[in-house]
Design an enzyme around this catalytic site. Structure first.
Site, PDB file in Angstrom:
ATOM      1  N   ARG A  59      11.621  10.974   0.592  1.00  0.00           N
ATOM      2  CA  ARG A  59      11.823  10.619  -0.815  1.00  0.00           C
ATOM      3  C   ARG A  59      13.216  10.011  -1.034  1.00  0.00           C
ATOM      4  O   ARG A  59      13.380   9.040  -1.788  1.00  0.00           O
ATOM      5  CB  ARG A  59      11.646  11.870  -1.680  1.00  0.00           C
ATOM      6  CG  ARG A  59      11.752  11.619  -3.187  1.00  0.00           C
ATOM      7  CD  ARG A  59      11.272  12.816  -3.971  1.00  0.00           C
ATOM      8  NE  ARG A  59      11.425  12.612  -5.401  1.00  0.00           N
ATOM      9  CZ  ARG A  59      12.233  13.332  -6.183  1.00  0.00           C
ATOM     10  NH1 ARG A  59      12.932  14.332  -5.662  1.00  0.00           N
ATOM     11  NH2 ARG A  59      12.330  13.082  -7.470  1.00  0.00           N
ATOM     12  N   HIS A  63      13.934   6.334  -2.613  1.00  0.00           N
ATOM     13  CA  HIS A  63      14.775   6.176  -3.799  1.00  0.00           C
ATOM     14  C   HIS A  63      16.002   5.318  -3.506  1.00  0.00           C
ATOM     15  O   HIS A  63      16.521   4.647  -4.393  1.00  0.00           O
ATOM     16  CB  HIS A  63      15.190   7.547  -4.335  1.00  0.00           C
ATOM     17  CG  HIS A  63      14.108   8.236  -5.099  1.00  0.00           C
ATOM     18  ND1 HIS A  63      14.345   9.032  -6.208  1.00  0.00           N
ATOM     19  CD2 HIS A  63      12.763   8.248  -4.939  1.00  0.00           C
ATOM     20  CE1 HIS A  63      13.204   9.504  -6.677  1.00  0.00           C
ATOM     21  NE2 HIS A  63      12.224   9.038  -5.913  1.00  0.00           N
ATOM     22  N   GLY A  69      18.429  -2.089  -2.656  1.00  0.00           N
ATOM     23  CA  GLY A  69      18.047  -2.176  -1.258  1.00  0.00           C
ATOM     24  C   GLY A  69      18.467  -0.932  -0.486  1.00  0.00           C
ATOM     25  O   GLY A  69      19.101  -0.026  -1.025  1.00  0.00           O
ATOM     26  N   ASN A  91      16.745  11.505  -9.750  1.00  0.00           N
ATOM     27  CA  ASN A  91      17.296  11.953  -8.468  1.00  0.00           C
ATOM     28  C   ASN A  91      17.902  13.349  -8.489  1.00  0.00           C
ATOM     29  O   ASN A  91      18.369  13.838  -7.450  1.00  0.00           O
ATOM     30  CB  ASN A  91      18.360  10.964  -7.982  1.00  0.00           C
ATOM     31  CG  ASN A  91      17.768   9.648  -7.527  1.00  0.00           C
ATOM     32  OD1 ASN A  91      16.573   9.572  -7.235  1.00  0.00           O
ATOM     33  ND2 ASN A  91      18.572   8.611  -7.473  1.00  0.00           N
ATOM     34  N   HIS A 188       3.230  10.850  -0.570  1.00  0.00           N
ATOM     35  CA  HIS A 188       3.018  12.040  -1.397  1.00  0.00           C
ATOM     36  C   HIS A 188       2.223  13.120  -0.666  1.00  0.00           C
ATOM     37  O   HIS A 188       1.959  14.173  -1.221  1.00  0.00           O
ATOM     38  CB  HIS A 188       2.304  11.664  -2.707  1.00  0.00           C
ATOM     39  CG  HIS A 188       3.179  10.958  -3.690  1.00  0.00           C
ATOM     40  ND1 HIS A 188       2.707  10.383  -4.850  1.00  0.00           N
ATOM     41  CD2 HIS A 188       4.514  10.715  -3.685  1.00  0.00           C
ATOM     42  CE1 HIS A 188       3.700   9.823  -5.510  1.00  0.00           C
ATOM     43  NE2 HIS A 188       4.809  10.007  -4.822  1.00  0.00           N
ATOM     44  N   ASP A 241      -0.013  17.905  -1.937  1.00  0.00           N
ATOM     45  CA  ASP A 241      -1.414  17.961  -1.527  1.00  0.00           C
ATOM     46  C   ASP A 241      -1.672  19.283  -0.818  1.00  0.00           C
ATOM     47  O   ASP A 241      -0.809  20.161  -0.785  1.00  0.00           O
ATOM     48  CB  ASP A 241      -1.825  16.730  -0.697  1.00  0.00           C
ATOM     49  CG  ASP A 241      -1.376  16.762   0.765  1.00  0.00           C
ATOM     50  OD1 ASP A 241      -0.836  17.782   1.223  1.00  0.00           O
ATOM     51  OD2 ASP A 241      -1.577  15.754   1.470  1.00  0.00           O
TER      52      ASP A 241
END
Length: 316
Positions: A59, A63, A69, A91, A188, A241
């Site tokens: 993550r 981010h 970039g 964040n 995810h 999940d």
């Protein structure tokens, strides 16, 4: 339409300062040949003490790349009057920065002033996936570290409440396609989400419905149980999940069953092309992994830095 105008305005106000530059698979072969095993060792050590590290690193990399970039601007601490990206609302829940600090320290001991923090973060994200049961891949290297990090620019990050048009716009601004959107959303499969990111689907969904009708009722009930309307438990939430520490294609399988966590996940089923890709990746882990690797390399090749930072938390 109004939402799209707002999004376009936000992008106009906070443009993406990024470009694709030439990277190389053998960039450090002569200057820092032990770079990759050194980074991998740091990630492995952290994972032994904290099973959430892989999701955090993946993550963090995403981010970082979506703002200016892949230049490690997300690693910079706030200083003086400047509030950095890591303090921006999207964040605040980022963690495991220490893993990059430890890897950087070890790399500096071997190859002083040679390897960028941006390359270390990119390698760490790759290792996070591979060490969680996912694919591995050769990472193009040669990124530079950025000198600018502003919390206000984190508004550019795609939000969990985005619809498919907003997601497509956000990704296309960075040269990423609908295929990249669906493949990268598969990230995810790792991690945990706080209630605030999916609260909109289980309480006061709209003027007539309390719960998003696209959610499977039993799943919605379980989410409401851990995230009541006036939740006061600070770290309450749900796993992304059913196998949140294993990199697999369960995310897509659950999405097709009405068990996707975010509105932005559910949005992937509202477009014919993205829905077809969700079905494809749900039925084939191999197809998902191939697409994920391709899209990760593409995303991580968006560069924009200027220096080799000696400390990942501060500019030189």
């Amino acid at each position: 339409m109004a939402a799209m105008i707002i999004l376009l305005f936000a992008i106009a106000m906070f443009p993406v300062y990024a470009h694709v530059s030439a990277l190389s698979l053998n960039y450090y072969d002569k200057t820092c040949p032990l770079l990759e095993p050194t980074v991998t060792s740091a990630v492995k050590k952290a994972m032994m003490n904290d099973i959430t590290v892989p999701a955090a690193l993946l993550r963090m990399h995403f981010h970082d790349c979506f703002i200016r970039g892949c230049d490690a601007s997300v690693l910079l601490d706030s200083k003086g009057n400047n509030t950095s990206e890591k303090a921006g609302p999207p964040n605040i829940s980022l963690h495991a920065f220490y893993v990059i600090d430890n890897a950087k320290k070890a790399v500096e001991a071997l190859c002083p002033g040679v390897v960028s923090c941006a390359d270390i973060l990119t390698l760490a994200a790759r290792d996070a996936v591979a060490l969680s049961g996912g694919p591995t891949w050769a990472v193009p290297k040669g990124r530079k570290d950025g000198r600018v990090s502003n919390a206000s620019e984190t508004r550019q990050l795609p939000a969990p409440v985005f619809n498919i048009s907003q997601l497509q716009q956000s990704f296309s601004q960075r040269g990423l396609s609908l295929t990249d959107l669906v493949a990268l959303s598969g990230g995810h499969t790792l991690g945990f989400s706080h209630c605030s990111s999916f609260q909109n689907r289980i309480h006061n969904f709209n003027a007539t419905l309390d719960i998003d009708p696209t959610l499977k009722p039993s799943f919605a009930a379980s989410l409401r149980n851990v995230c009541p309307a006036h939740n006061k438990v600070k770290n309450a939430g749900a796993n992304m999940d059913s196998s949140a520490t294993t990199f697999d294609n369960a995310y897509y399988k659950l999405l097709l069953k009405g068990k996707g966590l975010f509105s932005s996940d559910q949005a992937l089923l509202t477009n014919p092309k993205t829905k077809t890709l969700v079905s494809k990746y749900a039925s084939s882990k191999q197809a998902f992994e191939k697409a994920f690797v391709k899209s990760m390399i593409k995303m991580s090749s968006i560069t924009g830095g200027q220096e080799i930072r000696l400390n990942c938390r501060v500019v030189n």
